[in-house]
Design a protein around this motif. Sequence first.
Motif, PDB file in Angstrom:
ATOM      1  N   MET A   1       0.842  -1.162   0.000  1.00 45.62           N
ATOM      2  CA  MET A   1       0.000   0.000   0.000  1.00 45.62           C
ATOM      3  C   MET A   1       0.896   1.237   0.000  1.00 45.62           C
ATOM      4  O   MET A   1       1.897   1.279   0.694  1.00 45.62           O
ATOM      5  CB  MET A   1      -0.893  -0.015   1.246  1.00 45.62           C
ATOM      6  N   ARG A   2       0.537   2.227  -0.786  1.00 44.20           N
ATOM      7  CA  ARG A   2       1.323   3.462  -0.879  1.00 44.20           C
ATOM      8  C   ARG A   2       0.591   4.656  -0.288  1.00 44.20           C
ATOM      9  O   ARG A   2       1.153   5.460   0.421  1.00 44.20           O
ATOM     10  CB  ARG A   2       1.679   3.744  -2.345  1.00 44.20           C
ATOM     11  N   THR A   3      -0.696   4.790  -0.632  1.00 41.62           N
ATOM     12  CA  THR A   3      -1.462   5.950  -0.190  1.00 41.62           C
ATOM     13  C   THR A   3      -2.827   5.509   0.309  1.00 41.62           C
ATOM     14  O   THR A   3      -3.466   4.662  -0.300  1.00 41.62           O
ATOM     15  CB  THR A   3      -1.677   6.946  -1.359  1.00 41.62           C
ATOM     16  N   VAL A   4      -3.238   6.099   1.407  1.00 47.51           N
ATOM     17  CA  VAL A   4      -4.599   5.949   1.887  1.00 47.51           C
ATOM     18  C   VAL A   4      -5.182   7.351   1.883  1.00 47.51           C
ATOM     19  O   VAL A   4      -4.652   8.254   2.544  1.00 47.51           O
ATOM     20  CB  VAL A   4      -4.649   5.349   3.302  1.00 47.51           C
ATOM     21  N   MET A   5      -6.246   7.556   1.103  1.00 44.90           N
ATOM     22  CA  MET A   5      -6.855   8.880   1.011  1.00 44.90           C
ATOM     23  C   MET A   5      -8.212   8.852   1.692  1.00 44.90           C
ATOM     24  O   MET A   5      -9.006   7.937   1.474  1.00 44.90           O
ATOM     25  CB  MET A   5      -7.035   9.303  -0.447  1.00 44.90           C
ATOM     26  N   VAL A   6      -8.446   9.855   2.517  1.00 47.61           N
ATOM     27  CA  VAL A   6      -9.754  10.026   3.135  1.00 47.61           C
ATOM     28  C   VAL A   6     -10.286  11.394   2.734  1.00 47.61           C
ATOM     29  O   VAL A   6      -9.515  12.294   2.380  1.00 47.61           O
ATOM     30  CB  VAL A   6      -9.696   9.877   4.671  1.00 47.61           C
ATOM     31  N   PHE A   7     -11.586  11.530   2.758  1.00 47.36           N
ATOM     32  CA  PHE A   7     -12.216  12.781   2.379  1.00 47.36           C
ATOM     33  C   PHE A   7     -12.604  13.530   3.641  1.00 47.36           C
ATOM     34  O   PHE A   7     -13.193  12.954   4.557  1.00 47.36           O
ATOM     35  CB  PHE A   7     -13.416  12.515   1.471  1.00 47.36           C
ATOM     36  N   ALA A   8     -12.250  14.797   3.691  1.00 42.67           N
ATOM     37  CA  ALA A   8     -12.430  15.591   4.902  1.00 42.67           C
ATOM     38  C   ALA A   8     -13.017  16.956   4.570  1.00 42.67           C
ATOM     39  O   ALA A   8     -12.751  17.504   3.502  1.00 42.67           O
ATOM     40  CB  ALA A   8     -11.077  15.765   5.594  1.00 42.67           C
ATOM     41  N   ASP A   9     -13.795  17.488   5.501  1.00 46.93           N
ATOM     42  CA  ASP A   9     -14.339  18.832   5.320  1.00 46.93           C
ATOM     43  C   ASP A   9     -13.228  19.872   5.340  1.00 46.93           C
ATOM     44  O   ASP A   9     -13.299  20.880   4.648  1.00 46.93           O
ATOM     45  CB  ASP A   9     -15.373  19.146   6.398  1.00 46.93           C
ATOM     46  N   ASP A  10     -12.187  19.635   6.137  1.00 47.64           N
ATOM     47  CA  ASP A  10     -11.047  20.545   6.221  1.00 47.64           C
ATOM     48  C   ASP A  10      -9.766  19.716   6.124  1.00 47.64           C
ATOM     49  O   ASP A  10      -9.199  19.305   7.141  1.00 47.64           O
ATOM     50  CB  ASP A  10     -11.092  21.329   7.533  1.00 47.64           C
ATOM     51  N   PRO A  11      -9.309  19.410   4.895  1.00 46.27           N
ATOM     52  CA  PRO A  11      -8.148  18.535   4.720  1.00 46.27           C
ATOM     53  C   PRO A  11      -6.904  19.000   5.466  1.00 46.27           C
ATOM     54  O   PRO A  11      -6.201  18.182   6.060  1.00 46.27           O
ATOM     55  CB  PRO A  11      -7.914  18.551   3.208  1.00 46.27           C
ATOM     56  N   GLU A  12      -6.631  20.288   5.447  1.00 43.99           N
ATOM     57  CA  GLU A  12      -5.414  20.777   6.103  1.00 43.99           C
ATOM     58  C   GLU A  12      -5.491  20.592   7.618  1.00 43.99           C
ATOM     59  O   GLU A  12      -4.538  20.151   8.239  1.00 43.99           O
ATOM     60  CB  GLU A  12      -5.169  22.236   5.741  1.00 43.99           C
ATOM     61  N   ALA A  13      -6.633  20.906   8.226  1.00 42.90           N
ATOM     62  CA  ALA A  13      -6.784  20.719   9.670  1.00 42.90           C
ATOM     63  C   ALA A  13      -6.679  19.236  10.032  1.00 42.90           C
ATOM     64  O   ALA A  13      -6.049  18.880  11.033  1.00 42.90           O
ATOM     65  CB  ALA A  13      -8.110  21.297  10.148  1.00 42.90           C
ATOM     66  N   SER A  14      -7.281  18.380   9.219  1.00 44.00           N
ATOM     67  CA  SER A  14      -7.193  16.940   9.469  1.00 44.00           C
ATOM     68  C   SER A  14      -5.749  16.466   9.416  1.00 44.00           C
ATOM     69  O   SER A  14      -5.278  15.742  10.299  1.00 44.00           O
ATOM     70  CB  SER A  14      -8.023  16.165   8.437  1.00 44.00           C
ATOM     71  N   ALA A  15      -5.021  16.877   8.374  1.00 50.28           N
ATOM     72  CA  ALA A  15      -3.619  16.465   8.225  1.00 50.28           C
ATOM     73  C   ALA A  15      -2.769  17.009   9.364  1.00 50.28           C
ATOM     74  O   ALA A  15      -1.894  16.306   9.875  1.00 50.28           O
ATOM     75  CB  ALA A  15      -3.072  16.937   6.881  1.00 50.28           C
ATOM     76  N   ARG A  16      -3.013  18.237   9.786  1.00 45.90           N
ATOM     77  CA  ARG A  16      -2.224  18.807  10.890  1.00 45.90           C
ATOM     78  C   ARG A  16      -2.469  18.057  12.194  1.00 45.90           C
ATOM     79  O   ARG A  16      -1.553  17.826  12.972  1.00 45.90           O
ATOM     80  CB  ARG A  16      -2.507  20.289  11.032  1.00 45.90           C
ATOM     81  N   TRP A  17      -3.709  17.648  12.434  1.00 46.61           N
ATOM     82  CA  TRP A  17      -4.000  16.885  13.650  1.00 46.61           C
ATOM     83  C   TRP A  17      -3.256  15.559  13.626  1.00 46.61           C
ATOM     84  O   TRP A  17      -2.625  15.162  14.592  1.00 46.61           O
ATOM     85  CB  TRP A  17      -5.507  16.651  13.796  1.00 46.61           C
ATOM     86  N   TRP A  18      -3.303  14.848  12.475  1.00 48.59           N
ATOM     87  CA  TRP A  18      -2.606  13.574  12.364  1.00 48.59           C
ATOM     88  C   TRP A  18      -1.093  13.767  12.429  1.00 48.59           C
ATOM     89  O   TRP A  18      -0.380  12.956  13.026  1.00 48.59           O
ATOM     90  CB  TRP A  18      -3.022  12.842  11.083  1.00 48.59           C
ATOM     91  N   ALA A  19      -0.584  14.825  11.825  1.00 49.09           N
ATOM     92  CA  ALA A  19       0.856  15.100  11.883  1.00 49.09           C
ATOM     93  C   ALA A  19       1.295  15.280  13.324  1.00 49.09           C
ATOM     94  O   ALA A  19       2.325  14.738  13.752  1.00 49.09           O
ATOM     95  CB  ALA A  19       1.197  16.336  11.054  1.00 49.09           C
ATOM     96  N   ASP A  20       0.514  16.015  14.095  1.00 50.62           N
ATOM     97  CA  ASP A  20       0.836  16.211  15.510  1.00 50.62           C
ATOM     98  C   ASP A  20       0.737  14.903  16.278  1.00 50.62           C
ATOM     99  O   ASP A  20       1.602  14.569  17.082  1.00 50.62           O
ATOM    100  CB  ASP A  20      -0.108  17.263  16.111  1.00 50.62           C
ATOM    101  N   THR A  21      -0.305  14.137  16.007  1.00 49.49           N
ATOM    102  CA  THR A  21      -0.511  12.869  16.702  1.00 49.49           C
ATOM    103  C   THR A  21       0.590  11.863  16.389  1.00 49.49           C
ATOM    104  O   THR A  21       1.034  11.125  17.262  1.00 49.49           O
ATOM    105  CB  THR A  21      -1.892  12.287  16.315  1.00 49.49           C
ATOM    106  N   LEU A  22       1.047  11.845  15.131  1.00 54.02           N
ATOM    107  CA  LEU A  22       2.062  10.874  14.706  1.00 54.02           C
ATOM    108  C   LEU A  22       3.478  11.436  14.753  1.00 54.02           C
ATOM    109  O   LEU A  22       4.424  10.747  14.384  1.00 54.02           O
ATOM    110  CB  LEU A  22       1.753  10.391  13.283  1.00 54.02           C
ATOM    111  N   ASP A  23       3.616  12.684  15.185  1.00 54.64           N
ATOM    112  CA  ASP A  23       4.915  13.351  15.236  1.00 54.64           C
ATOM    113  C   ASP A  23       5.615  13.269  13.873  1.00 54.64           C
ATOM    114  O   ASP A  23       6.736  12.791  13.746  1.00 54.64           O
ATOM    115  CB  ASP A  23       5.793  12.748  16.338  1.00 54.64           C
TER     116      ASP A  23
END
Length: 115
Positions: A1-23
């Motif tokens: 698997m290379r990419t998992v894409m999810v659909f979000a109302d606010d993609p940038e906020a979602s990615a920032r939350w995961w970035a913080d969570t996953l360091d």
Amino acid sequence: MRTVMVFADDPEASARWWADTLDAPVHVDHDGASVYAWVDVGEIELGFHPADATRNPRGGSPVVYWSVESVDTVRSDLLDKGCTHHRGPLDIDGDRRICQLVDPFGTVFGLDGPV
């Protein structure tokens, strides 16, 4: 698997939350009115694309399970960070434990680890 894409109302906020969570660093591509944001986790890209009620509804994505050492510990940490309970935890085949949570932006995901 290379990419998992999810659909979000606010993609940038979602990615920032995961970035913080996953360091991990967050990447953002502004393409006109659309924003695609992602986090690289190992060799997998966790991407967030704008949701669209007609073409890409939020919640229509597959459930991604993260491999963890302790489902209960990681689940507790994520609940403290704003996730909500969805399903489980369940013991599977006597040697695996799984659960599903919902991140603060509505994406369902799972945790999978040893009992």
